[in-house]
Design a protein around this motif. Sequence first.
Motif, mmCIF file in Angstrom:
data_model
loop_
_atom_site.group_PDB
_atom_site.id
_atom_site.type_symbol
_atom_site.label_atom_id
_atom_site.label_comp_id
_atom_site.label_asym_id
_atom_site.label_seq_id
_atom_site.Cartn_x
_atom_site.Cartn_y
_atom_site.Cartn_z
ATOM 1 N N ASN A 1 -4.826 8.437 -1.739
ATOM 2 C CA ASN A 1 -3.539 7.797 -1.424
ATOM 3 C C ASN A 1 -2.336 8.731 -1.340
ATOM 4 O O ASN A 1 -1.313 8.363 -0.771
ATOM 5 C CB ASN A 1 -3.237 6.727 -2.484
ATOM 6 C CG ASN A 1 -4.171 5.548 -2.372
ATOM 7 O OD1 ASN A 1 -4.086 4.781 -1.424
ATOM 8 N ND2 ASN A 1 -5.088 5.430 -3.312
ATOM 9 N N LEU A 2 -2.438 9.914 -1.951
ATOM 10 C CA LEU A 2 -1.217 10.723 -2.115
ATOM 11 C C LEU A 2 -0.583 11.139 -0.791
ATOM 12 O O LEU A 2 0.643 11.117 -0.646
ATOM 13 C CB LEU A 2 -1.499 11.941 -2.990
ATOM 14 C CG LEU A 2 -1.623 11.631 -4.486
ATOM 15 C CD1 LEU A 2 -2.050 12.886 -5.252
ATOM 16 C CD2 LEU A 2 -0.312 11.090 -5.048
ATOM 17 N N SER A 3 -1.396 11.519 0.166
ATOM 18 C CA SER A 3 -0.844 11.960 1.443
ATOM 19 C C SER A 3 0.000 10.853 2.079
ATOM 20 O O SER A 3 1.133 11.086 2.521
ATOM 21 C CB SER A 3 -1.998 12.383 2.352
ATOM 22 O OG SER A 3 -1.531 12.587 3.643
ATOM 23 N N ASP A 4 -0.538 9.642 2.113
ATOM 24 C CA ASP A 4 0.208 8.499 2.674
ATOM 25 C C ASP A 4 1.478 8.214 1.863
ATOM 26 O O ASP A 4 2.521 7.878 2.432
ATOM 27 C CB ASP A 4 -0.643 7.221 2.640
ATOM 28 C CG ASP A 4 -1.729 7.221 3.700
ATOM 29 O OD1 ASP A 4 -1.689 8.093 4.595
ATOM 30 O OD2 ASP A 4 -2.612 6.345 3.624
ATOM 31 N N MET A 5 1.367 8.319 0.554
ATOM 32 C CA MET A 5 2.520 7.975 -0.279
ATOM 33 C C MET A 5 3.639 9.006 -0.125
ATOM 34 O O MET A 5 4.815 8.660 -0.053
ATOM 35 C CB MET A 5 2.085 7.813 -1.738
ATOM 36 C CG MET A 5 1.232 6.554 -1.948
ATOM 37 S SD MET A 5 0.315 6.538 -3.495
ATOM 38 C CE MET A 5 1.468 5.775 -4.591
ATOM 39 N N PHE A 6 3.269 10.292 -0.057
ATOM 40 C CA PHE A 6 4.278 11.333 0.185
ATOM 41 C C PHE A 6 4.887 11.185 1.582
ATOM 42 O O PHE A 6 6.097 11.201 1.756
ATOM 43 C CB PHE A 6 3.650 12.739 0.086
ATOM 44 C CG PHE A 6 3.603 13.306 -1.308
ATOM 45 C CD1 PHE A 6 4.774 13.684 -1.961
ATOM 46 C CD2 PHE A 6 2.385 13.492 -1.965
ATOM 47 C CE1 PHE A 6 4.725 14.236 -3.241
ATOM 48 C CE2 PHE A 6 2.343 14.042 -3.237
ATOM 49 C CZ PHE A 6 3.508 14.411 -3.878
ATOM 50 N N GLN A 7 4.012 11.067 2.573
ATOM 51 C CA GLN A 7 4.524 11.029 3.946
ATOM 52 C C GLN A 7 5.364 9.772 4.175
ATOM 53 O O GLN A 7 6.394 9.819 4.840
ATOM 54 C CB GLN A 7 3.360 11.088 4.944
ATOM 55 C CG GLN A 7 3.822 11.388 6.350
ATOM 56 C CD GLN A 7 2.659 11.607 7.321
ATOM 57 O OE1 GLN A 7 1.500 11.694 6.899
ATOM 58 N NE2 GLN A 7 2.972 11.697 8.589
ATOM 59 N N GLY A 8 4.926 8.664 3.607
ATOM 60 C CA GLY A 8 5.684 7.427 3.741
ATOM 61 C C GLY A 8 7.064 7.536 3.116
ATOM 62 O O GLY A 8 8.058 7.084 3.686
ATOM 63 N N PHE A 9 7.140 8.196 1.955
ATOM 64 C CA PHE A 9 8.443 8.341 1.290
ATOM 65 C C PHE A 9 9.349 9.250 2.105
ATOM 66 O O PHE A 9 10.560 9.016 2.211
ATOM 67 C CB PHE A 9 8.260 8.880 -0.131
ATOM 68 C CG PHE A 9 9.478 8.717 -1.005
ATOM 69 C CD1 PHE A 9 10.005 7.461 -1.280
ATOM 70 C CD2 PHE A 9 10.104 9.823 -1.567
ATOM 71 C CE1 PHE A 9 11.131 7.309 -2.089
ATOM 72 C CE2 PHE A 9 11.230 9.680 -2.375
ATOM 73 C CZ PHE A 9 11.744 8.426 -2.634
ATOM 74 N N PHE A 10 8.732 10.271 2.716
ATOM 75 C CA PHE A 10 9.533 11.163 3.562
ATOM 76 C C PHE A 10 10.095 10.408 4.772
ATOM 77 O O PHE A 10 11.236 10.619 5.178
ATOM 78 C CB PHE A 10 8.680 12.353 4.028
ATOM 79 C CG PHE A 10 9.445 13.312 4.879
ATOM 80 C CD1 PHE A 10 10.414 14.140 4.326
ATOM 81 C CD2 PHE A 10 9.218 13.367 6.244
ATOM 82 C CE1 PHE A 10 11.148 15.007 5.122
ATOM 83 C CE2 PHE A 10 9.956 14.230 7.050
ATOM 84 C CZ PHE A 10 10.923 15.053 6.482
ATOM 85 N N LEU A 11 9.290 9.530 5.346
ATOM 86 C CA LEU A 11 9.719 8.770 6.529
ATOM 87 C C LEU A 11 10.607 7.572 6.176
ATOM 88 O O LEU A 11 11.273 7.017 7.058
ATOM 89 C CB LEU A 11 8.489 8.258 7.289
ATOM 90 C CG LEU A 11 7.659 9.301 8.032
ATOM 91 C CD1 LEU A 11 6.387 8.678 8.579
ATOM 92 C CD2 LEU A 11 8.464 9.928 9.170
ATOM 93 N N ALA A 12 10.616 7.168 4.919
ATOM 94 C CA ALA A 12 11.265 5.905 4.542
ATOM 95 C C ALA A 12 12.739 5.800 4.961
ATOM 96 O O ALA A 12 13.137 4.758 5.498
ATOM 97 C CB ALA A 12 11.103 5.658 3.042
#
Length: 420
Positions: free
Chosen positions: A276-287
């Motif tokens: 999950n970490l990749s999605d969670m980091f990338q999602g927060f960056f895009l948020a």
Amino acid sequence: MEENWQQLDPKLQALVAQVNVQIQPQLAKIGQQVLYNQHKVLTAFREQQVAATSFAGTTGYGYDDEGRDQLDAVYAQAFGGEAAIVRPQFVSGTHAIGTAFFGLLRPGDELLYLTGMPYDTLQEVIGVAGNGVGSLKEFGISFDYVPLTTAGKVAVAQIAAHLKPQTKVVAIQRSRGYASRDSFTIAEIAAMIKAVRQLAPDVTIFVDNCYGEFSETQEPLAVGADLMAGSLIKNPGGGIAKTGGYVAGRRDLVKKVGYALTVPGIGADEAATLNNLSDMFQGFFLAPHVVGEALKGAVFTAALLGQLKLDVHPTWQAPRTDLIQTVNFGNASAMVTFAKAIQQFSPIDAYVAPIPSAMAGYEDPIIMAAGTFVQGASVELSADGPLRPPYTLYIQGGLTFEHVQLAITAAVNAVFFSQK
Ligand SMILES: *Cc1c(COP(=O)(O)O)cnc(C)c1O
């Protein structure tokens, strides 16, 4: 490009062109806010030294999960807290908020909501709805709330009368949820916190931040909240996180919430992050950007439907503090036709038709349009609401402004311009 490739009624085509000019100043303001919030998030990534190896993830107990610890630190920094817990093990926003309550409150304590009755799902956690099993109430934790004024504002003068020696947590719900009030801005939350601190300096102030993240330049922690929580399939997941929730705030309080998420002793130190970490980091960056897209879409929706003389909240030029846009259709048929068109203009499940149906906990049938990549993700464009006067549709989210424009325009065409 042919002139009317959207195949709209020419009158609607002209109206959309007009609305797009009208909202330019608002879109520019949102753009400035996105830039500010993107900088905040980028700075957190840089200073926490996020690396390609941060995405590795762990299995089993999840010991030595450096990426997980970094993600917690990135959230804490960007949100202005001392600590955070960001986990796929939080199954939803309700779970993150409920875990915070179970972590902070003990038998004999009282939870006080300042913002009227809480969001529907939290009422079952508290024990004022549902069968009460496992609720705060069953554990001897009582509940009170300060009723909103008739204007839908917090009754500041009434707070003192509701604060008791056993009041340990004062909760503020930022977003309106399915209530008819306006959502509370950070400035309003700051005023509430100031009022509570004067009366009860030691009480813990908690904010349900669902739908709010990055929709202003500050988060509740920056104006004095002790702890806040939210869902990763809303704003901070950026449309990329597949599941999860977060709590952020004072370190001692975050630690207690960790004990409630797992067990005392282990707390937040165990939790496998799997893939999950990749999605969670990338999602927060895009948020910040994705929230900006959704906000621009909401402004477009408010402006276009406002031009058609529908009752919309907030209006296109009003300040916003969350992603929710409501539109009152005044009759069931227009509301249902609109929702069906939103579904037809979704990337996923465009071929299915939403049908109003009964849902647990609601007295009237609910219609739900949601053609989303992540199940139930309301950071993606979705529209729902109960079929009762004034026939209000809650429209929220949108991964791209363009998708919102296309879907809303098509829905307006279907309801107001197509020949019956
Ligand atoms: C969405 C939401 C929640 C939590 O909902 P989940 O569906 O459990 O993630 C809580 N409070 C408010 C105001 C919300 O909008």
